[in-house]
Design a protein around this motif. Sequence first.
Motif, short mmCIF file in Angstrom:
data_model
loop_
_atom_site.label_atom_id
_atom_site.label_comp_id
_atom_site.label_asym_id
_atom_site.label_seq_id
_atom_site.Cartn_x
_atom_site.Cartn_y
_atom_site.Cartn_z
N ASN A 1 0.81 -1.22 -0.07
CA ASN A 1 -0.03 0.00 -0.03
C ASN A 1 0.87 1.10 -0.04
OD1 ASN A 1 -2.74 -1.11 0.63
ND2 ASN A 1 -1.44 -2.05 2.06
N LEU A 2 0.92 1.98 -1.26
CA LEU A 2 1.91 2.95 -1.28
C LEU A 2 1.21 4.20 -0.76
CD1 LEU A 2 3.55 2.38 -4.86
CD2 LEU A 2 4.05 1.55 -2.62
N ASN A 3 2.20 5.12 -0.03
CA ASN A 3 1.58 6.48 0.74
C ASN A 3 2.59 7.18 0.51
OD1 ASN A 3 0.85 8.13 2.62
ND2 ASN A 3 -0.24 6.80 3.75
N ALA A 4 2.36 8.40 -0.32
CA ALA A 4 3.40 9.54 -0.46
C ALA A 4 3.76 10.06 0.84
CB ALA A 4 2.97 10.39 -1.44
N GLY A 5 2.79 9.96 1.74
CA GLY A 5 3.09 10.62 3.16
C GLY A 5 4.13 10.29 3.97
N LEU A 6 4.67 9.01 3.39
CA LEU A 6 5.67 8.16 4.18
C LEU A 6 6.96 8.74 3.47
CD1 LEU A 6 3.88 4.85 4.69
CD2 LEU A 6 3.97 6.64 6.30
N ARG A 7 6.97 9.40 2.81
CA ARG A 7 8.32 9.77 2.14
C ARG A 7 9.41 10.35 2.99
NH1 ARG A 7 7.80 12.70 -3.93
NH2 ARG A 7 6.85 10.76 -5.09
N GLU A 8 10.43 10.36 2.67
CA GLU A 8 11.65 11.15 3.50
C GLU A 8 11.30 12.66 3.45
OE1 GLU A 8 13.47 11.94 5.78
OE2 GLU A 8 15.06 10.25 5.27
#
Length: 220
Positions: free
Chosen positions: A81-88
């Motif tokens: 489940n990809l989530n851009a909020g978890l980016r560095e």
Amino acid sequence: MTTQVLFIRHGETDWNRIKRIQGHIDIPLASSGMVQAGQLAQRLLQESKAGAQLDAIYCSDLLRAQQTAQPFADALGLTLNLNAGLRERLYGDFQGHSSDEIRGKYPEEYAIWQSHNPDFSPPAGESQRAFSQRVLNAVEPIAAAHPDGRIAVVAHGGVLDCIYRFVRGVPLDAPRDWPLLNSSINVVDFENGQTKIVSWGDVAHLSFPGSDDDLKEVPR
């Protein structure tokens, strides 16, 4: 009800080794990082067979995180489940540079960066405060969606740092004295609005140590 979250930092990249800031630049894993990802998958598969199963896997949409998560997702038959909020953290113009290069090219900004001001944003970048809030806004609904579950969140050193500070109540401007290791497993329990760290910096599954994200903005 307790939700257990395994926060996992991505495997080693070539830029990790030379201490070059990645931020949102989509750097792939190094060959060493791919080996780490395989060893991580074996660890989690063994745990699953022993009864400690994962219910879901959430992942930063950056390639280095996906390449770390995919081997154990495949082994366990789960989807990412990809989530851009978890980016560095978005480091803006600092991205692609080492700390020494930043000091030479942006001396004034570098000095503020070194002061640990959580409201400082690199040019075209994100402040530590905004980054931390983004991470918490991403993680809290993920944990809430899995009551009494056990899930994995595969992300980045900066994300793990935000989580540690939140759970332990450490101010954003305090120097760091906890590890953020490549391919490490960092376990946090979420229970009735409370959080606690169960274990941190676990790399027992690796045949060689993971690198620490020891960029100079926080003295280590």
